[in-house]
Scaffold this active site. Structure first.
Site, short mmCIF file in Angstrom:
data_model
loop_
_atom_site.label_atom_id
_atom_site.label_comp_id
_atom_site.label_asym_id
_atom_site.label_seq_id
_atom_site.Cartn_x
_atom_site.Cartn_y
_atom_site.Cartn_z
N CYS A 187 -32.73 13.78 86.56
CA CYS A 187 -33.37 13.94 86.19
C CYS A 187 -32.98 14.54 84.48
O CYS A 187 -33.01 15.81 84.30
CB CYS A 187 -34.71 14.42 85.85
SG CYS A 187 -35.74 13.81 84.26
N CYS A 205 -35.57 16.21 82.43
CA CYS A 205 -36.49 16.83 82.91
C CYS A 205 -36.12 18.54 82.71
O CYS A 205 -36.27 19.63 82.76
CB CYS A 205 -36.64 16.37 84.82
SG CYS A 205 -37.83 14.97 84.71
N ASP A 206 -34.56 18.53 83.10
CA ASP A 206 -33.96 19.47 83.58
C ASP A 206 -32.67 19.95 82.70
O ASP A 206 -32.54 21.13 83.01
CB ASP A 206 -33.09 19.23 84.81
CG ASP A 206 -33.75 19.38 86.00
OD1 ASP A 206 -35.07 19.65 85.56
OD2 ASP A 206 -33.31 18.59 86.73
#
Length: 328
Positions: free
Chosen positions: A137, A140-141
């Site tokens: 992701c 997300c990261d």
């Protein structure tokens, strides 16, 4: 022979969506069971840190998962470790969730929050360094890789779009693709090729993720399929975008879905199967984040309360804001 259990609502899956839905159904005084095959948390347990959960500048994935679980238990949600194999609607309009142990859970409404599963490469080191360099992701990261050299594997829309997105953080992004052309749309390809931070490695596959003594990723072994040569790419991040499968196989019977198999719902998160609601990553939507999952779940849980009330009264629940109602 299994045992039959009866509840007001069954929630399948204990990721962020499932736990949030349990909190709201519990607050509505509905007898709630959450069926989860593993430890509650879902993809949060595969996430090292989050910096996009509102109110927390940085929080560990497992820590947030624990808070979600504890909060929902405060309102009476019951958690059962069980692998659900089938959810079906009976002739009387109630639902039956069957587990692989033979136990049966019955309720007049179900919220499916079983999420989805990123397709893995299946190479050595991939699972070992998940959350420690390997990610599925970008949103997300990505922020954890500022000024890092990273690699993206894939050739579809997701891989190409996310590679371009990741250049706002990384100093360089390699795109590893096993063919000599992308499947991604032309407009996305144009943006990628125009980005000076991106280098495409055509006809190449990742064969192994390697790490350092601290347990963090430090490189990727890649193979040039044409030259049949192997080398190590110095990269501290690997983002895999080779597919994502919604976990909808447990739903018995036809339900409306998009071309990728994600569940279609109305604005109240109800699927085309009346009484069956969906929230989180298995639902067709623009983005899949913790914040969107809990938003879906809040709506689904409140909608379930209205659905059950209408079912009890044998009538039609109308949304006071005019967005429709339920035929029960």
């Amino acid at each position: 022979m299994g045992t039959t259990h009866t509840y007001d609502v069954i929630i399948v899956g204990a990721g962020p969506a499932g736990m949030c839905a349990a909190l709201y159904t519990g607050r509505s005084m509905l007898k709630t069971v959450v069926l989860e095959r593993g430890i509650p948390g879902g993809e949060l347990l595969n996430t090292e840190k989050l910096d996009d959960w509102i109110g927390e500048k940085s929080i560990l994935g497992w820590e947030l998962a624990k808070k979600f679980e504890e909060h929902s238990r405060e309102f009476g949600a019951e958690y059962v470790t069980a692998n659900v194999t089938c959810v079906s609607r009976l002739d009387d309009g109630t639902f039956e969730a069957v587990t692989d142990s033979g136990d049966i859970y019955r309720a007049p409404a179900v919220i499916v929050t079983a999420g989805g599963t990123p397709v893995k490469l299946g190479i050595p080191g991939e699972l070992e360094y998940a959350g420690k360099g390997v990610s599925y992701c970008a949103i997300c990261d990505g922020a954890f890789f500022k000024q890092h050299v990273i690699a993206v594997v894939g050739g579809g829309d997701a891989a190409v779009e996310e590679a371009d997105f990741l250049t706002r953080y990384a100093s360089k992004v390699y795109v590893i693709h096993r063919r000599d052309e992308f499947r991604a749309s032309r407009i996305l390809q144009q943006r990628l090729f125009a980005n000076p931070k991106i280098e495409v490695l055509w006809n190449t596959v990742a064969e192994e993720v390697r790490g350092d003594e601290q347990g963090l990723m430090k490189g990727i072994v890649i193979r040039d399929l044409k030259a049949d040569t192997v080398r190590t790419l110095d990269a501290t991040g690997l983002f895999v975008f080779v597919g994502f499968r919604p976990n909808t196989g447990i739903i018995d019977g036809h339900f409306d879905h998009d071309e990728m198999g994600y569940v279609l719902t109305d604005g109240m998160m109800q699927t085309s199967i009346k009484g069956l609601f969906a929230a989180g990553d298995l639902r067709s939507q623009l983005t899949r984040q913790v914040t969107t999952a809990v938003g879906d779940a809040t709506t689904a849980a409140i909608a379930v309360e209205k659905y059950l009330k209408a079912r009890e009264e044998g009538g039609h629940a109308v949304d006071p804001h005019g967005s429709g109602g339920y035929a029960v």
